[in-house]
Design a protein around this motif. Sequence first.
Motif, PDB file in Angstrom:
ATOM      1  N   LYS A 198      44.414  48.873  24.902  1.00  0.00           N
ATOM      2  CA  LYS A 198      45.177  48.682  26.157  1.00  0.00           C
ATOM      3  C   LYS A 198      46.749  48.876  25.603  1.00  0.00           C
ATOM      4  O   LYS A 198      47.381  49.464  26.427  1.00  0.00           O
ATOM      5  CB  LYS A 198      44.998  47.239  26.553  1.00  0.00           C
ATOM      6  N   ALA A 199      47.096  48.509  24.520  1.00  0.00           N
ATOM      7  CA  ALA A 199      48.419  48.616  23.825  1.00  0.00           C
ATOM      8  C   ALA A 199      48.763  50.125  23.785  1.00  0.00           C
ATOM      9  O   ALA A 199      49.922  50.540  24.271  1.00  0.00           O
ATOM     10  CB  ALA A 199      48.612  48.089  22.399  1.00  0.00           C
ATOM     11  N   ALA A 200      47.795  51.028  23.539  1.00  0.00           N
ATOM     12  CA  ALA A 200      48.295  52.346  23.245  1.00  0.00           C
ATOM     13  C   ALA A 200      48.739  52.897  24.619  1.00  0.00           C
ATOM     14  O   ALA A 200      49.352  53.790  24.727  1.00  0.00           O
ATOM     15  CB  ALA A 200      47.025  53.225  22.637  1.00  0.00           C
ATOM     16  N   ALA A 201      47.797  52.447  25.616  1.00  0.00           N
ATOM     17  CA  ALA A 201      48.138  52.938  27.070  1.00  0.00           C
ATOM     18  C   ALA A 201      49.243  52.443  27.605  1.00  0.00           C
ATOM     19  O   ALA A 201      49.791  52.875  28.647  1.00  0.00           O
ATOM     20  CB  ALA A 201      46.864  52.716  27.883  1.00  0.00           C
ATOM     21  N   ARG A 202      49.724  51.274  27.255  1.00  0.00           N
ATOM     22  CA  ARG A 202      50.804  50.481  27.809  1.00  0.00           C
ATOM     23  C   ARG A 202      52.193  50.589  26.939  1.00  0.00           C
ATOM     24  O   ARG A 202      53.245  50.212  27.661  1.00  0.00           O
ATOM     25  CB  ARG A 202      50.520  49.215  27.905  1.00  0.00           C
ATOM     26  N   ILE A 203      52.286  51.067  25.862  1.00  0.00           N
ATOM     27  CA  ILE A 203      53.328  50.939  25.019  1.00  0.00           C
ATOM     28  C   ILE A 203      54.561  51.814  25.433  1.00  0.00           C
ATOM     29  O   ILE A 203      54.609  52.838  25.741  1.00  0.00           O
ATOM     30  CB  ILE A 203      53.002  51.322  23.417  1.00  0.00           C
ATOM     31  N   HIS A 224      50.136  42.525  14.283  1.00  0.00           N
ATOM     32  CA  HIS A 224      48.896  42.306  15.173  1.00  0.00           C
ATOM     33  C   HIS A 224      49.464  41.384  16.445  1.00  0.00           C
ATOM     34  O   HIS A 224      48.912  42.006  17.520  1.00  0.00           O
ATOM     35  CB  HIS A 224      47.636  41.676  14.173  1.00  0.00           C
ATOM     36  N   ASP A 225      50.273  40.542  16.001  1.00  0.00           N
ATOM     37  CA  ASP A 225      50.447  39.909  17.403  1.00  0.00           C
ATOM     38  C   ASP A 225      51.427  40.518  18.239  1.00  0.00           C
ATOM     39  O   ASP A 225      51.349  40.396  19.558  1.00  0.00           O
ATOM     40  CB  ASP A 225      51.442  38.414  17.112  1.00  0.00           C
ATOM     41  N   LYS A 226      52.231  41.316  17.935  1.00  0.00           N
ATOM     42  CA  LYS A 226      52.927  42.257  18.712  1.00  0.00           C
ATOM     43  C   LYS A 226      51.911  43.365  19.505  1.00  0.00           C
ATOM     44  O   LYS A 226      52.128  43.880  20.542  1.00  0.00           O
ATOM     45  CB  LYS A 226      54.108  43.328  17.965  1.00  0.00           C
ATOM     46  N   ILE A 227      50.912  43.789  18.804  1.00  0.00           N
ATOM     47  CA  ILE A 227      49.914  44.739  19.421  1.00  0.00           C
ATOM     48  C   ILE A 227      49.515  43.787  20.757  1.00  0.00           C
ATOM     49  O   ILE A 227      49.204  44.269  21.646  1.00  0.00           O
ATOM     50  CB  ILE A 227      49.018  45.121  18.319  1.00  0.00           C
ATOM     51  N   LEU A 228      48.886  42.587  20.294  1.00  0.00           N
ATOM     52  CA  LEU A 228      48.441  41.751  21.403  1.00  0.00           C
ATOM     53  C   LEU A 228      49.435  41.562  22.644  1.00  0.00           C
ATOM     54  O   LEU A 228      49.260  41.586  24.027  1.00  0.00           O
ATOM     55  CB  LEU A 228      48.023  40.548  20.829  1.00  0.00           C
TER      56      LEU A 228
END
Length: 231
Positions: free
Chosen positions: A111-116, A154-158
């Motif tokens: 999801k992060a890759a799609a939204r970053i 890891h928290d930033k990815i979340l």
Amino acid sequence: MKSTVINRPGGDTPGGIARPNSLAGDVYDAIFAQLMSLQIPPGARITVDNLVRELNVSHTPIREALGRLEGEGLVLRAHLVGYRAAPQVSRDRFDELYELRMLLEPEAAAKAAARIDEAGLATLQQLAGVMAADHGQDEQLRYSDFARQDAEFHDKILEIAGNGLIRDVLRMQHTHFHIFRLMFHRRVTVEALDEHEALLEAFRRRNPQMAREAMVVHIQNSRTRLLPAFV
């Protein structure tokens, strides 16, 4: 309790904590580093008076630091008994933590890759760069800094993934801190750097599947690195 004081540049007290900026922050960093590097072993009693002598500070910043560490699950406090380092996680708990991570983090990475956006990517690259840098720190301090930066990475990815509930669940488990306390070993940090780079490359490409697979590999490898702690 055996401990080693961490001296930071600019300190004015030989053998004590440096005092240029935030005394409370430096005291926290010193105790955190001892917990991460197992100089304060899991379950060991933590005596405030001993820390006052070792770090050459008053009781107030020691108690502030221990309160913060208690909130992070690294220190326990019992009425009329005092402070102890949190016990090492059991093998069952270890397996549960990694099962939880495997269920939640790969999809969050996708999801992060799609939204970053560029700002989010820049933050992740900065965190990864700090983890990779060696500023001449002793190994104990570098390990504790890596543990903190890894948790933030890891928290930033979340955060970028946008699911606050998943983020809260993993935060409440204090997953990274407990995992890093299992083994004070350079392999735990060095091998993770390449895995972080694989995640970053997936985010640069905005490729959800690549990010999902990179996170699966990272979690699997992390578990393999730390399994010897239970042998």
